[in-house]
Design an enzyme around this catalytic site. Sequence first.
Site, PDB file in Angstrom:
ATOM      1  N   ASP A  12      17.830  39.632   3.289  1.00  0.00           N
ATOM      2  CA  ASP A  12      17.198  40.942   3.471  1.00  0.00           C
ATOM      3  C   ASP A  12      16.004  41.077   2.513  1.00  0.00           C
ATOM      4  OD1 ASP A  12      16.578  43.623   3.592  1.00  0.00           O
ATOM      5  OD2 ASP A  12      18.593  44.320   3.094  1.00  0.00           O
ATOM      6  N   ASP A  36      11.311  47.566   9.216  1.00  0.00           N
ATOM      7  CA  ASP A  36      10.660  48.825   8.846  1.00  0.00           C
ATOM      8  C   ASP A  36      11.720  49.852   8.397  1.00  0.00           C
ATOM      9  OD1 ASP A  36       8.701  50.764   8.588  1.00  0.00           O
ATOM     10  OD2 ASP A  36       8.222  50.870  10.719  1.00  0.00           O
ATOM     11  N   SER A 119       6.109  40.610  13.867  1.00  0.00           N
ATOM     12  CA  SER A 119       6.010  40.647  15.346  1.00  0.00           C
ATOM     13  C   SER A 119       7.114  39.892  16.086  1.00  0.00           C
ATOM     14  CB  SER A 119       4.648  40.126  15.860  1.00  0.00           C
ATOM     15  OG  SER A 119       3.648  41.102  15.724  1.00  0.00           O
TER      16      SER A 119
HETATM   17  P1  ADP Z   1       8.325  43.660  14.888  1.00  0.00           P
HETATM   18  O1  ADP Z   1       8.291  45.023  15.537  1.00  0.00           O
HETATM   19  O2  ADP Z   1       7.043  43.336  14.129  1.00  0.00           O
HETATM   20  O3  ADP Z   1       8.744  42.591  15.820  1.00  0.00           O
HETATM   21  P2  ADP Z   1      10.980  43.745  13.641  1.00  0.00           P
HETATM   22  O4  ADP Z   1      11.410  44.530  12.455  1.00  0.00           O
HETATM   23  O5  ADP Z   1      11.632  44.051  14.947  1.00  0.00           O
HETATM   24  O6  ADP Z   1       9.388  43.863  13.705  1.00  0.00           O
HETATM   25  O7  ADP Z   1      11.199  42.214  13.335  1.00  0.00           O
HETATM   26  C1  ADP Z   1      10.369  41.433  12.506  1.00  0.00           C
HETATM   27  C2  ADP Z   1      11.207  40.362  11.843  1.00  0.00           C
HETATM   28  O8  ADP Z   1      11.913  40.925  10.747  1.00  0.00           O
HETATM   29  C3  ADP Z   1      12.270  39.725  12.744  1.00  0.00           C
HETATM   30  O9  ADP Z   1      12.262  38.323  12.487  1.00  0.00           O
HETATM   31  C4  ADP Z   1      13.563  40.349  12.261  1.00  0.00           C
HETATM   32  O10 ADP Z   1      14.657  39.490  12.469  1.00  0.00           O
HETATM   33  C5  ADP Z   1      13.259  40.485  10.777  1.00  0.00           C
HETATM   34  N1  ADP Z   1      14.049  41.452  10.001  1.00  0.00           N
HETATM   35  C6  ADP Z   1      14.719  42.535  10.405  1.00  0.00           C
HETATM   36  N2  ADP Z   1      15.287  43.176   9.356  1.00  0.00           N
HETATM   37  C7  ADP Z   1      14.946  42.460   8.251  1.00  0.00           C
HETATM   38  C8  ADP Z   1      15.218  42.575   6.849  1.00  0.00           C
HETATM   39  N3  ADP Z   1      15.958  43.575   6.364  1.00  0.00           N
HETATM   40  N4  ADP Z   1      14.693  41.643   6.015  1.00  0.00           N
HETATM   41  C9  ADP Z   1      13.935  40.645   6.490  1.00  0.00           C
HETATM   42  N5  ADP Z   1      13.644  40.467   7.784  1.00  0.00           N
HETATM   43  C10 ADP Z   1      14.148  41.363   8.654  1.00  0.00           C
END
Ligand code: ADP
Length: 178
Positions: A12, A36, A119
């Site tokens: 995370d 986010d 993304s």
């Molecule tokens: P986007 O809308 O840009 O695709 P997302 O948040 O849906 O953004 O996903 C972007 C990346 O972040 C994905 O690879 C997802 O698995 C990852 N992700 C989601 N939560 C976390 C976190 N807490 N820490 C790191 N990476 C994360």
Amino acid sequence: MPGNGIQLTDGDITTLAVEGIVNAANNALLGGGGVDGAIHRGAGPELLTQCRTLGGCPTGEARITRGYNLPAAWVIHTVGPVWRSGVQGEPELLARCYRSCFSLAREYGLRSIAFPAISTGVYGYPKEEAARIAVREARQALAKNETLTSIIFVCFNSATRLAYQKALAEPSGTQRSA
Ligand code: ADP
């Protein structure tokens, strides 16, 4: 974070004690799902208060805020492209996100920065192609910015880790420009 250059880490992004973490935000910059949401939960409500003052962010650009309750002092919010078959300039837009983040990192003198795979979640960008762009831009940033010594790619799942490992195994010269 020990070590220099480009590193991969699992887990995370909100737990990392780096100087800056990158948020894969949306154009409104008012929070959302995925990484986010995790960043806003970790930072606390003051982050949303600051984000409200920014007036959003166009795709491919980035904005910087404080990290509030996060271990990271700074959050760089960037808005990646939604994947639409790759024919609408997605590779260039994704590359621009990374460049915008590195430009702010330079301006703020950050020595360490961690990125989620921008993304590649809800926005649907193919993981391997996104990783190649991320690695190419990271190599260029390290070559240009003497202050920045540590770039961490956070692998939230094994497919993301594999994509980065593959991209890192390719010599830099073989990567196409976006
Ligand atoms: P986007 O809308 O840009 O695709 P997302 O948040 O849906 O953004 O996903 C972007 C990346 O972040 C994905 O690879 C997802 O698995 C990852 N992700 C989601 N939560 C976390 C976190 N807490 N820490 C790191 N990476 C994360």
